[in-house]
Structures are given as structure tokens and as C-alpha cells.
Design an enzyme around this catalytic site. Structure first.
Site, PDB file in Angstrom:
ATOM      1  CG  MET A   1      -1.968  -1.121   1.111  1.00  0.00           C
ATOM      2  SD  MET A   1      -3.246  -0.996   2.343  1.00  0.00           S
ATOM      3  CE  MET A   1      -2.272  -1.230   3.822  1.00  0.00           C
ATOM      4  N   GLY A   2       1.575   1.483  -1.148  1.00  0.00           N
ATOM      5  CA  GLY A   2       2.213   2.762  -1.332  1.00  0.00           C
ATOM      6  C   GLY A   2       1.099   3.777  -1.208  1.00  0.00           C
ATOM      7  CB  THR A   3      -0.388   4.184   1.633  1.00  0.00           C
ATOM      8  OG1 THR A   3      -0.672   2.894   1.198  1.00  0.00           O
ATOM      9  CG2 THR A   3      -1.528   4.680   2.464  1.00  0.00           C
ATOM     10  CB  THR A   4      -1.569   9.565   1.128  1.00  0.00           C
ATOM     11  OG1 THR A   4      -0.661   9.740   0.037  1.00  0.00           O
ATOM     12  CG2 THR A   4      -1.557  10.827   1.983  1.00  0.00           C
TER      13      THR A   4
ATOM     14  CB  SER B   1       4.773   6.401  -0.937  1.00  0.00           C
ATOM     15  OG  SER B   1       3.442   6.221  -1.406  1.00  0.00           O
TER      16      SER B   1
END
Length: 237
Positions: free
Chosen positions: A15-18, A146
């Protein structure tokens, strides 16, 4: 697609995520995007990264999807036992410390960063960050994933103490949409969870309703819209 190079498809779901947690005057607001990726491919464009731990505590998940899910499952189980034994809901601090214990005890194997947020009758709304390695940090706001790299300066300028619920929700949605605009690993929709003394409320913001930022392109008409559109009018000869 190059069938001889399937490395991305076989990569673990990440989960390259905010993810964001913000305190306000009376509670907390948690927010996240919805993109889950497998290497360079989007495995799920509408995943829910805000997971319930108890009636009054939620956690935002980033990093490895599998790692964050198993940590959440263990913490939810232990908090359920804790509530039964004490005959009262667990506090936000107890939930955050359980997350820390599991994250730190398995820090050599886990690749996940978490934000724990909630409200309890003893301390009100609280936000705790548990980054990689299992450190526990109480903060007025926390950002992770990320997309957080693009938001530190924005939050230094935009966050203020004593915000209303509406101001906090608007801040979270704006921040996630800014990260989606810049971070290729963040995308999809925005989900928020607001927790206060009155309970929990969830909100959903579709991607086409989010504000557009510098050099962002508007969404093109979908194929379904094209297929459902009326045909051209016949020419008059």
C-alpha cells in the site's frame, strides 16, 4: 504485457499510500487514499485502509498490506479480550501500545507503518504514530506512507490547534488529494473516519470530486459513458 517479465505481478501487495490522522477540538479525523499496488500494477483501486479496532479506535495502514492486516487482526483480538475482562472500552493509548508491542516485537519481519486514532472519555481524541520499527509517538497530527513526503511542509503551514470538525475534515481531504496528485503510488478515492464523543462517522469522496492541482488533467469520459451516449443525429441531405 511482457509475459517473460512477471516480477511485478508476483510482488507482494503493497500500500504505497497516503494516510493521515488529525486531532481537532473534540475528536480526531483519519483519512487515506485507496490504491493498493503490486509492483508497478494497481491491484486494488478502492481498498479501505482505515480499519476498526474497537468501537472508538481505528487504525490507518500503510506498507505491506499483509503485514498491516495481520497486525490489525491481532490487536483487534487482544482489545476484545481486554474489553471483556475490564468490562469497559479500551482507551486509545492502550490500543496504540498494543500496536507498538506487536510492531516492535516483530520489527525485523514487518514492513508496515500505522497511525492509531480514536476518542475515549479519559483523554478525548488522540493520535499515535507507529512507524517502521515500532516506535510509539503521540502527535497532534500524523502522516504516513509514500505520499507523506509531499505533505510535511503543507501540514506545518495548514494545521492549527483548536480546529472544528469541519475544518479538520476539509484539511484531511485536501491533504490526501494533494498527495494523490504528486505520488504515483497513491490514488483512487479518499475515505475519512471522524471519531468523537458522539460516535464514529465515515465519509467517502470519489476521485472525480477531488480538487485538481497544478498541471493535473481532468478525468476523461469513461468508455461506459461513450457506449451509453445517444448516437449522432442523421444528416439532412
Amino acid at each position: 504485457m511482457d509475459l517473460n517479465n512477471m516480477g511485478d505481478l508476483n510482488a507482494p501487495h503493497s500500500m504505497g499510500t497516503t494516510i493521515i490522522g488529525v486531532t481537532y477540538n473534540g475528536g480526531v479525523v483519519l483519512g487515506a487514499d485507496s490504491r493498493t499496488s503490486t509492483g508497478m500494477y494497481v491491484a486494488n483501486r478502492a481498498s479501505d485502509k482505515i480499519t476498526q479496532l474497537t468501537d472508538n479506535v481505528y487504525v490507518c495502514r500503510s506498507g505491506s498490506a499483509a503485514d498491516s492486516q495481520i497486525v490489525s487482526d491481532y490487536v483487534r483480538y487482544f482489545l476484545h479480550q481486554h474489553t471483556i475482562q475490564l468490562e469497559q472500552p479500551a482507551t486509545v493509548k492502550v490500543a496504540a501500545n498494543l500496536v507498538r508491542l506487536i510492531a516492535y516485537g516483530n520489527k525485523n519481519m514487518l514492513q508496515t507503518g500505522l497511525i492509531v486514532g480514536g476518542w475515549d472519555k479519559y483523554e478525548g481524541g488522540k493520535i499515535y504514530g507507529v512507524p517502521l520499527g515500532g516506535t510509539l509517538i503521540e502527535q497532534p497530527f500524523a502522516i504516513g506512507g509514500s505520499g507523506s513526503s509531499y505533505l510535511y511542509g503543507f501540514f506545518d503551514q495548514a494545521w492549527k490547534e483548536g480546529m472544528t470538525k469541519e475544518e479538520a475534515e476539509q484539511l484531511v481531504v485536501k491533504a490526501v488529494s494533494l498527495a494523490i496528485a504528486r505520488d504515483g503510488a497513491s490514488g483512487g478515492v479518499v475515505r475519512t473516519v471522524t471519531i468523537n464523543s458522539e460516535g464514529v462517522s465515515r465519509k467517502f469522496y470519489p476521485g472525480d470530486t477531488l480538487p485538481l492541482w497544478h498541471e493535473e488533467l481532468e478525468a476523461h469520459t469513461s468508455l461506459l459513458d461513450i457506449l451509453n451516449a445517444p448516437g449522432p443525429e442523421p444528416m439532412n441531405i
